[in-house]
Design an enzyme around this catalytic site. Structure first.
Site, PDB file in Angstrom:
ATOM      1  CD  GLU A 114      -3.643  -5.917   2.993  1.00 50.53           C
ATOM      2  OE1 GLU A 114      -4.548  -5.194   3.463  1.00 50.53           O
ATOM      3  OE2 GLU A 114      -2.429  -5.693   3.157  1.00 50.53           O
ATOM      4  CD  GLU A 150      -3.227  -1.024   1.947  1.00 53.29           C
ATOM      5  OE1 GLU A 150      -3.286  -0.151   2.826  1.00 53.29           O
ATOM      6  OE2 GLU A 150      -4.152  -1.837   1.742  1.00 53.29           O
TER       7      GLU A 150
HETATM    8  O1  AHR Z   1      -5.367  -5.858   6.866  1.00 57.26           O
HETATM    9  C1  AHR Z   1      -5.327  -4.684   7.611  1.00 57.26           C
HETATM   10  C2  AHR Z   1      -4.649  -3.551   6.869  1.00 57.26           C
HETATM   11  O2  AHR Z   1      -5.404  -3.181   5.770  1.00 57.26           O
HETATM   12  C3  AHR Z   1      -3.296  -3.844   6.284  1.00 57.26           C
HETATM   13  O3  AHR Z   1      -2.269  -3.726   7.195  1.00 57.26           O
HETATM   14  C4  AHR Z   1      -3.168  -2.800   5.224  1.00 57.26           C
HETATM   15  O4  AHR Z   1      -2.338  -3.197   4.166  1.00 57.26           O
HETATM   16  C5  AHR Z   1      -4.596  -2.552   4.799  1.00 57.26           C
HETATM   17  O5  AHR Z   1      -4.903  -1.226   4.736  1.00 57.26           O
END
Ligand code: AHR
Length: 494
Positions: free
Chosen positions: A296, A173
């Site tokens: 994710e 991210e």
């Molecule tokens: O999964 C929780 C968080 O969500 C992670 O650390 C991040 O990459 C995303 O914003």
């Protein structure tokens, strides 16, 4: 009536088993307590890793595990997490709850976990606050077989042989917690950092560039244009949030029908995101060499009342199970581009498989979907045509049923169906082209519930559990399937 045709003799390629991947971050009680309890814990463990969680994860055949973050990755300095544990640096986990991170779970412990699970490690390196040298030395430490400062240090720390490491992420991210960068800047940093992520000996690293947030198509465009040829995978993050990320995401258990509907709508949105990001990737990579890595995904609700807001602990209901089923059907049908996905997260955080309380452990409805769907791992995805009716609310309509099918190495066909309607049954006429109609036999497993927020607790751990499914009958050469409201079914066709 919904009509579905499964062309059992038309394969559209392989469902990479890594689509069933996981993500475990140093966040809340995911690593500490959820996975790592330490060798001296009264909780039965193997070299510090709890045995009950290990056994449960082995059962669902976790193919790949992403670590150490998430946002934690771009603050993590791996050298703090090797060497004798009692001497490791105690630091603050600034991103997640401001708690002490004692670094007891580091590189050796993570790679041991992967060995015990027999899964591929996927390590995410630090671009946001780290250096090129630090990233390069981490790869050398783990994979160099010979005499070098990092390989020698690894040996001093008890590991003679290098590990095999395939998947390496260059930051996380980086448009947000990983450095708040513009895509042009990150593309240049990616080019620079990845240069020093070396292949030592026969260890060949699959390099994954930090990708877009949700529908930031410009990020994908800029990355593919400026660095596409230097990457093997490009990530994408998308969470299913019924409410608003900042103003209130919604409760995991306390919700009405309207919120159920919105949750399903947002889960289905994954299909559009994959299609649009893929179209951009196709422009620069028509051969589909670069994998889309959705590292994710999952539901994100408000934390359970009374828990640390920085720990992201939420319960998990039949609604989460349906979100998982919807996602897997989408991922299967995009198996030409989607090469890996990692649900967030494995234990005690967000859409978890497993919840723990001290020495106790329960499996969530989401876990059961991973279990039911594992038959699709590495199977051939089959061409499916469907004409399904809609699930409507407030003037909006969604497809009531989602479906995908695959054929495994033994020739067995599996069809997975999800009825997202919270109240209505779904009657499906399933035409299995390529199967001799008179010889068709189907057996199946169903996960369903009679309340939208049905879930498992430490007192009632099997309130939501899979059962054998007897709602599929052969009629006139077709399979007639009756799905109850809010259900996930996997059929095995013989
Ligand atoms: O999964 C929780 C968080 O969500 C992670 O650390 C991040 O990459 C995303 O914003």
């Amino acid at each position: 009536m919904h009509n579905v045709i499964v062309n059992t003799d038309i394969s559209k390629g392989k469902i990479n088993k890594n689509i069933y991947g996981h993500f475990a971050e140093h966040l809340g009680r995911c690593i500490y307590e959820g996975i790592w309890v330490g060798e001296d814990s009264p909780i039965p463990n193997t070299k510090g890793i709890r045995n009950d969680v290990l056994a449960a994860l082995k059962n669902i055949k976790v193919p790949v595990l992403r670590w150490p973050g998430g946002c934690f990755a771009d603050e993590y300095h791996w050298k703090d997490g090797v060497g004798p544990r009692e001497g490791r640096k105690r630091m603050v986990n600034t991103h997640w709850g401001g708690v002490v991170e004692n670094n007891h779970f580091g590189t050796h412990e993570f790679l041991l976990l992967c060995e015990l699970l027999e899964c591929e490690p996927y390590i995410c390196g630090n671009v946001g606050s780290g250096t090129v040298q630090e990233m390069s030395e981490w790869v050398e430490y783990m994979t160099f077989d010979g005499e070098s400062p990092m390989a020698n240090w690894r040996k001093e720390n008890g590991r003679e042989q290098p590990w095999k490491l395939k998947y390496f992420g260059v930051g996380n991210e980086n448009w947000g917690c990983g450095g708040n960068m513009r895509p042009e800047y990150y593309a240049d940093l990616y080019r620079r950092f990845q240069t020093y992520v070396r292949n030592y000996g026969d260890n060949k690293i699959y390099k994954i560039a930090g990708g877009a947030n949700v529908d930031d198509y410009n990020w994908t465009e800029v990355l593919m244009k400026n660095a596409g040829w230097l990457m093997d995978g490009l990530s994408l993050h998308y969470y299913t949030i019924p409410g608003d990320f900042w103003l209130g995401k919604g409760s995991a258990l306390d919700f009405e029908e309207g919120e159920w509907f919105i949750t399903m709508k947002k889960a289905l949105h994954m299909d559009e995101l994959i299609t649009k990001h893929s179209t951009i990737m196709d422009k620069y990579d028509p051969e589909k060499r670069v994998g889309m890595i959705i590292d994710e995904w999952g539901t994100w609700f408000d934390v359970e009342p009374g828990t640390n807001p920085g720990f992201l602990y939420q319960q998990n209901s039949i609604r989460d199970a349906l979100v998982a089923g919807v996602h897997f059907n989408i991922f299967h049908n995009h198996a030409d581009r989607v090469q890996m996905t990692n649900i967030a997260q494995t234990v005690n955080v967000l859409q978890a498989m497993i919840l723990t309380e001290g020495e106790k452990m329960i499996l969530t409805p989401t876990y059961h979907v991973f279990d039911m769907f594992k038959v699709h791992q590495d199977a051939e995805v089959l061409a499916v045509e469907s004409a399904v009716g809609s699930y409507e609310m407030g003037g909006e309509a969604l497809p009531q049923v989602t479906v995908s099918a695959s054929r495994d190495a033994e020739g067995k066909v599996h069809v997975s169906l999800v009825n997202i309607d919270h109240a209505g049954e779904a009657e499906i006429s399933l035409d299995l082209r390529g199967f001799a109609a008179e010889s068709v036999q189907a057996s199946g497993t169903i996960l369903t519930a009679d309340r939208m927020n049905a879930h498992n607790t430490f007192e009632q751990p099997d309130a939501v559990a899979p059962k054998s499914f007897d709602g599929a009958n052969v009629e006139g050469g077709r399979l007639s399937v009756k799905l109850p409201p809010m259900s996930v079914v996997t059929l095995a066709i013989h």
